[in-house]
Design an enzyme around this catalytic site. Structure first.
Site, short mmCIF file in Angstrom:
data_model
loop_
_atom_site.label_atom_id
_atom_site.label_comp_id
_atom_site.label_asym_id
_atom_site.label_seq_id
_atom_site.Cartn_x
_atom_site.Cartn_y
_atom_site.Cartn_z
N GLY A 1 61.27 51.56 24.29
CA GLY A 1 62.52 50.88 24.90
C GLY A 1 63.58 50.42 24.00
O GLY A 1 64.39 49.19 24.00
N LYS B 1 65.19 54.70 20.85
CA LYS B 1 65.21 55.82 19.85
C LYS B 1 65.89 57.13 20.40
O LYS B 1 66.45 57.93 19.57
CB LYS B 1 63.71 56.27 19.84
CG LYS B 1 62.80 55.29 19.09
CD LYS B 1 61.50 55.67 18.81
CE LYS B 1 60.68 56.03 20.22
NZ LYS B 1 60.56 54.75 21.16
N LYS C 1 61.18 66.76 21.14
CA LYS C 1 60.62 65.30 21.54
C LYS C 1 59.19 65.79 21.79
O LYS C 1 58.74 66.60 22.81
CB LYS C 1 61.01 64.87 22.94
CG LYS C 1 60.36 63.85 23.56
CD LYS C 1 60.97 62.58 22.78
CE LYS C 1 60.00 61.41 23.53
NZ LYS C 1 60.51 60.01 22.87
#
Length: 225
Positions: free
Chosen positions: A14, A17, A39
């Site tokens: 949180g 990024k 990712k």
């Protein structure tokens, strides 16, 4: 040495990024024709157009300049927003560094620069024995640290930088992201980190009620241009 990618990690979950990763992709695209975000592991999916997708992966795709198969830019998409090892176990999956490295290898054949965004912080577990840090070490990429500016960030940032270097990787720079608009002594905290992190500050992201990666101003290391 030719620059071909980086690994983005954060002081915690949180801390922005994905926002910073997307902003880095936009900035890198000014210097490299084919840039793509990866990712490796996304935990927590949303339904969109009848399909379950990872919002982080979608944001990186939107900031990339080449379209690639989802199996390469987000090889592991887990339903529940938990630590990867827990979300994988509850989904009946085993996630390992080797399969993520293989997906990264596939991306390298399709792009000039691959930006890899980690999950959570530096030592988030992937399985019973491996962490996201093991993936970063296997890829041997320079690291960008996203520091979420809030109370406690100094300790988190300094410990993370220490761990990155202890793992033998290069901390190429860090980004200060204002996640708490009411943070006391924000500028003083940034100055403390400038003095102690021993890595260039690539940018300070102001508080954004609605995150906009294109509005983020970042300075790339000279060797990345």
């Amino acid at each position: 040495m030719v620059f071909d990618g980086c690994f983005v990690t954060g002081t915690d979950t949180g801390v922005g990024k994905t926002l910073v990763s997307a902003a880095l992709l936009h900035t890198l695209a000014r210097h490299h024709p084919r840039v793509v975000g990866m990712k490796p592991v996304a935990a927590g999916l949303v339904q969109q157009a009848g399909a379950w997708v990872a919002e982080d992966a979608l944001a990186l795709r939107a900031a990339s300049t080449v379209a690639v198969p989802p199996a390469l830019d987000n090889p592991v998409a887990l339903p529940e927003p938990l630590s990867p090892h827990l979300s994988a176990a509850r989904a009946g999956r085993c996630v390992g560094v080797a399969e993520l490295v293989a997906a990264h290898r596939g991306l390298r054949s399709l792009a000039d620069v691959v930006l890899v965004e980690g999950s959570g912080g530096w030592r988030v577990p992937l399985n019973e024995s491996e962490t996201l840090a093991d993936l970063a070490v296997a890829l041997a990429l320079p690291v960008v640290l996203v520091v979420g500016l809030r109370l406690g960030c100094l300790n988190h940032a300094l410990l993370t930088a220490e761990a990155i270097r202890a793992d033998g990787l290069h901390l190429a720079g860090w980004v200060a992201n204002t996640v708490d608009p009411a943070m006391a002594c924000r500028d003083e905290n940034i100055q403390t980190l400038r003095q102690r992190l021993r890595a260039p500050l690539l940018g300070v992201v102001p508080w954004q009620p609605v995150p906009d990666a294109r509005a983020v101003q970042l300075e790339l290391p000279e060797t990345w241009r």
